[in-house]
Design a protein around this motif. Structure first.
Motif, PDB file in Angstrom:
ATOM      1  N   LEU A   1       0.800  -1.220   0.000  1.00  0.00           N
ATOM      2  CA  LEU A   1       0.000   0.000   0.000  1.00  0.00           C
ATOM      3  C   LEU A   1       0.840   1.282   0.000  1.00  0.00           C
ATOM      4  O   LEU A   1       0.267   2.364  -0.112  1.00  0.00           O
ATOM      5  CB  LEU A   1      -0.921   0.018   1.231  1.00  0.00           C
TER       6      LEU A   1
ATOM      7  N   PRO B   1       2.488   4.520  -0.785  1.00  0.00           N
ATOM      8  CA  PRO B   1       2.494   5.431  -1.938  1.00  0.00           C
ATOM      9  C   PRO B   1       3.905   5.835  -2.354  1.00  0.00           C
ATOM     10  O   PRO B   1       4.140   6.161  -3.524  1.00  0.00           O
ATOM     11  CB  PRO B   1       1.687   6.634  -1.441  1.00  0.00           C
TER      12      PRO B   1
ATOM     13  N   LEU C   1      -0.007  13.735   1.246  1.00  0.00           N
ATOM     14  CA  LEU C   1      -0.138  12.394   1.807  1.00  0.00           C
ATOM     15  C   LEU C   1      -0.358  12.445   3.316  1.00  0.00           C
ATOM     16  O   LEU C   1      -1.127  11.644   3.863  1.00  0.00           O
ATOM     17  CB  LEU C   1       1.101  11.562   1.477  1.00  0.00           C
TER      18      LEU C   1
ATOM     19  N   ILE D   1      -3.926  13.239   3.774  1.00  0.00           N
ATOM     20  CA  ILE D   1      -4.753  12.070   3.477  1.00  0.00           C
ATOM     21  C   ILE D   1      -4.771  11.118   4.675  1.00  0.00           C
ATOM     22  O   ILE D   1      -5.825  10.584   5.048  1.00  0.00           O
ATOM     23  CB  ILE D   1      -4.253  11.365   2.205  1.00  0.00           C
TER      24      ILE D   1
ATOM     25  N   TYR E   1      -8.231   9.882   6.619  1.00  0.00           N
ATOM     26  CA  TYR E   1      -8.775   8.546   6.854  1.00  0.00           C
ATOM     27  C   TYR E   1      -8.663   8.111   8.316  1.00  0.00           C
ATOM     28  O   TYR E   1      -9.236   7.094   8.701  1.00  0.00           O
ATOM     29  CB  TYR E   1      -8.191   7.498   5.901  1.00  0.00           C
TER      30      TYR E   1
ATOM     31  N   ARG F   1      -4.664   8.013  -6.284  1.00  0.00           N
ATOM     32  CA  ARG F   1      -5.165   6.645  -6.244  1.00  0.00           C
ATOM     33  C   ARG F   1      -6.018   6.405  -4.987  1.00  0.00           C
ATOM     34  O   ARG F   1      -6.966   5.623  -5.009  1.00  0.00           O
ATOM     35  CB  ARG F   1      -4.010   5.642  -6.301  1.00  0.00           C
ATOM     36  N   TYR F   2      -5.682   7.081  -3.887  1.00  0.00           N
ATOM     37  CA  TYR F   2      -6.493   6.947  -2.674  1.00  0.00           C
ATOM     38  C   TYR F   2      -7.955   7.293  -2.935  1.00  0.00           C
ATOM     39  O   TYR F   2      -8.865   6.690  -2.357  1.00  0.00           O
ATOM     40  CB  TYR F   2      -5.972   7.868  -1.573  1.00  0.00           C
TER      41      TYR F   2
ATOM     42  N   SER G   1     -10.695   4.772  -3.907  1.00  0.00           N
ATOM     43  CA  SER G   1     -11.371   4.091  -2.795  1.00  0.00           C
ATOM     44  C   SER G   1     -12.293   5.035  -2.040  1.00  0.00           C
ATOM     45  O   SER G   1     -13.421   4.666  -1.687  1.00  0.00           O
ATOM     46  CB  SER G   1     -10.328   3.502  -1.831  1.00  0.00           C
TER      47      SER G   1
ATOM     48  N   ASP H   1      -6.756  -2.690  -4.133  1.00  0.00           N
ATOM     49  CA  ASP H   1      -8.031  -2.123  -3.694  1.00  0.00           C
ATOM     50  C   ASP H   1      -8.570  -2.832  -2.454  1.00  0.00           C
ATOM     51  O   ASP H   1      -9.020  -2.186  -1.491  1.00  0.00           O
ATOM     52  CB  ASP H   1      -9.069  -2.179  -4.817  1.00  0.00           C
TER      53      ASP H   1
ATOM     54  N   LEU I   1      -6.368  -2.014   0.581  1.00  0.00           N
ATOM     55  CA  LEU I   1      -6.619  -0.675   1.120  1.00  0.00           C
ATOM     56  C   LEU I   1      -7.937  -0.647   1.882  1.00  0.00           C
ATOM     57  O   LEU I   1      -8.035  -0.030   2.948  1.00  0.00           O
ATOM     58  CB  LEU I   1      -6.626   0.361   0.000  1.00  0.00           C
TER      59      LEU I   1
END
Length: 228
Positions: A12, A14, A103, A106, A110, A159-160, A163, A201, A204
């Motif tokens: 996972l 990045p 990042l 991000i 989450y 890409r995050y 999801s 996917d 994650l």
């Protein structure tokens, strides 16, 4: 004969993805070795002083920290991804550092535990991407029509949101048409698609669930709604 290279990876990470993209764009052959960061083996800690991925083994030497690895590849390998102009190159390096800040935002997003925190972190991300919107040109890529290391860095960032978008609309990219187009172009790039495995996917989704924050609860609600 080329010096053999091995990219020590986490599924996972990045920062691993940006190295994989750069290696692919340069047409380089390398091995990939995956490590479990929740149970770091001794061999990995000997290679990575900070206990983080990526590590690029070049022959007998282990290089760590993604920015240093990217610069090594630029210094030693064909098909440069940095601009040739020194000022443009310095600006690109600065925007690469900005990508690391995205990042971190991000991760805070989450990890948010309630709606107020999630909304605040979404707004912080929107502000970051709004700055990018102001600096993007008219081409397909960050610097115009030529794919660069900045593109390699932001592809894993976006890409995050593949999801996140399946969970809900958080407004992070609302009104940012250039950023949205850039994201779509990056998603179609073969090197970007190949930077992760087919399990990305689901891995994650499992990771977000284990975080136990609001996003994991919203993901569970979204899955229940789709099933019913």
């Amino acid at each position: 004969m080329p010096t053999p290279m091995t990219l020590v990876s986490h599924a996972l990470c990045p920062y691993v993805q940006r190295i994989a993209i750069a290696l692919d764009e340069k047409g380089l052959t390398y091995e990939r070795r995956t490590v479990d960061l929740s149970n770091k083996p001794a061999w990995f800690l000997e290679l990575s002083p900070l206990g983080r991925t990526p590590v690029l083994q070049v022959g007998e030497t282990a290089l760590f920290e993604s920015s240093a690895i990217l610069e090594f590849l630029e210094d030693t390998q064909p098909h440069p991804l940095h601009p040739s102009d020194p000022i443009e190159r310095a600006l690109h390096r600065a925007w690469i550092d900005f990508g690391a800040e995205c990042l971190r935002d991000i991760a805070a997003f989450y990890s948010a535990t309630d709606h107020a925190a999630l909304d605040m972190k979404a707004a912080a991300l929107h502000a970051r991407f709004r700055l990018l919107e102001m600096h993007l040109g008219a081409g397909r890529w960050f610097g115009g029509d030529r794919f660069s290391l900045v593109d390699a860095v932001y592809a894993p960032v976006f890409r995050y949101f593949d999801s996140f978008d399946r969970i809900g609309n958080f407004g992070v990219l609302d009104g940012l048409e250039r950023v949205r187009a850039w994201r779509a172009n990056l998603a179609d790039r073969p090197s970007v698609r190949r930077a992760v495995g087919p399990e990305y996917d689901s891995a994650l989704a499992d990771f977000l669930t284990r975080r136990g924050g609001l996003l994991s609860r919203l993901a569970e609600q979204a899955r229940f709604a789709q099933a019913s």
